[in-house]
Structure formats: structure tokens, C-alpha cells
Design an enzyme around this catalytic site. Structure first.
Site, short mmCIF file in Angstrom:
data_model
loop_
_atom_site.label_atom_id
_atom_site.label_comp_id
_atom_site.label_asym_id
_atom_site.label_seq_id
_atom_site.Cartn_x
_atom_site.Cartn_y
_atom_site.Cartn_z
N GLY A 17 23.22 52.20 10.59
CA GLY A 17 23.15 52.84 9.28
C GLY A 17 23.73 54.24 9.34
N CYS B 226 18.65 57.72 15.30
CA CYS B 226 19.53 58.32 14.29
C CYS B 226 20.80 58.80 14.98
CB CYS B 226 18.80 59.50 13.64
SG CYS B 226 19.74 60.29 12.34
N HIS C 13 15.26 55.13 5.73
CA HIS C 13 15.76 56.16 6.65
C HIS C 13 17.03 56.81 6.09
CE1 HIS C 13 16.83 57.46 10.97
NE2 HIS C 13 17.92 57.70 10.27
N GLU C 14 17.96 55.98 5.60
CA GLU C 14 19.23 56.52 5.11
C GLU C 14 19.07 57.24 3.77
OE1 GLU C 14 21.44 56.63 7.25
OE2 GLU C 14 20.65 55.09 8.58
ZN ZN Z 1 19.66 58.87 10.57
#
Ligand code: ZN
Length: 172
Positions: A46, A94, A136-137
């Protein structure tokens, strides 16, 4: 098409709130394509536009495993319209905080409304990894990072570690 450099913690760009996309222009389509390329190159599952330094509300996701066919997804102006009371815990990482993983608890299921690259409004109901990844995104678009959900001690420790690495890099 080009792979774009990733913005890494503790760069304050990551704390910026991204602007809505006004229209699906050729530039937006190119940006989305380059985000996917950058994400595959990393590799990651992502990416938010702000992670390549562009404060626009665009997210790319592909959850296909390495031996599976690619399943690129692009979400423009994504918005969580519903989330379940039930939560689940996933280990998150991330691309802006490389090689750091921690468990985060989030709603297990969400509905997300967004525009596709044809400018059509879509809604997806997600669970499992997709639900986690979308949340999360979308957080990135609001300047929120997954480490914000950790204890202060853990967050300070990882932030310090990356600040030190950034100083080393700029000194070199
Ligand atoms: Zn991230």
C-alpha cells in the site's frame, strides 16, 4: 513512468494533510501509475501519495502474493463511511518507516467510498488485510502514521532511531 523517492520518517511532510483530488486528469493517472510502480519496487502492499511527497488524496494497494497475478487498486479521495465495532489486530509496516513492524488494533471491517480512475464513485466493504491496509493508507492522507497507535515509549523510540539515521545520512 518513473519510480519516485519515498518520504521517510521523521520527515514532517508525512504529517501534512492531503488535499482532495478535484478532477481525474492525465497527471493524476500518471501519478497513480508511478505510485504503483514505486510500491511494487519497494516492495510494499500500500502507498499514499504523500509518501512520494504529493499531498493529494490518492492511495494505491495491491494485496496479491508474489506468485499471483498483480491486482492493482487505486482509490481517489477515499473516505471511511462505516467501521465495525468489532476490532482485529494485524502486524503493520510502512514504506516510510522501513523494516519496523508492530501490531495495531483497528476496526475489523470498514466501508470506504472513493473515486476510481474513471471518476466514478465506488464503495467497497473490506475486511481482513484490505480493511487494515485501507485504514492505514487513509490515515496517511490525514497525516497519521501507524506508530501513532503504539505506546508513547515505542513511538518515541522508533522516531528517535529514524531521526538518528536521517542525521547520519545528511552528514555523510
Ligand atoms: Zn504507511
Amino acid at each position: 513512468m518513473a519510480i519516485r523517492p519515498l518520504v521517510i520518517l521523521p520527515d514532517s511532510v508525512l504529517r501534512q494533510v492531503s488535499d482532495p483530488v478535484q478532477a481525474i486528469t492525465p497527471e493524476i493517472k500518471t501519478l497513480a501509475a508511478e505510485m504503483l510502480e514505486t510500491m511494487y519496487d519497494a516492495p510494499g502492499i500500500g502507498l499514499a501519495a504523500i509518501q512520494v511527497g504529493v499531498p493529494k488524496r490518492i492511495v494505491t494497494i495491491d494485496l496479491a502474493k508474489q506468485d499471483e497475478e498483480k491486482q492493482p487498486m487505486v482509490f481517489v479521495n477515499p473516505e471511511v463511511t462505516w467501521s465495525s465495532d468489532e476490532t482485529s489486530i494485524h502486524e503493520e509496516g510502512c514504506l516510510s518507516i522501513p523494516e519496523y513492524y508492530e501490531e495495531v488494533e483497528r476496526p475489523a471491517r470498514v466501508k470506504v467510498r472513493y473515486l476510481d480512475l474513471d471518476g466514478k464513485q465506488q464503495e467497497v466493504e473490506a475486511e481482513g488485510l484490505l480493511a487494515t491496509c485501507l485504514q492505514h493508507e487513509i490515515d496517511h492522507l490525514n497525516g497519521v502514521l501507524f506508530i501513532d497507535y503504539l505506546s508513547r515509549l515505542k513511538r518515541e523510540r522508533v522516531t528517535k532511531r529514524f531521526a538518528k539515521a536521517a542525521r547520519r545520512e545528511s552528514a555523510a
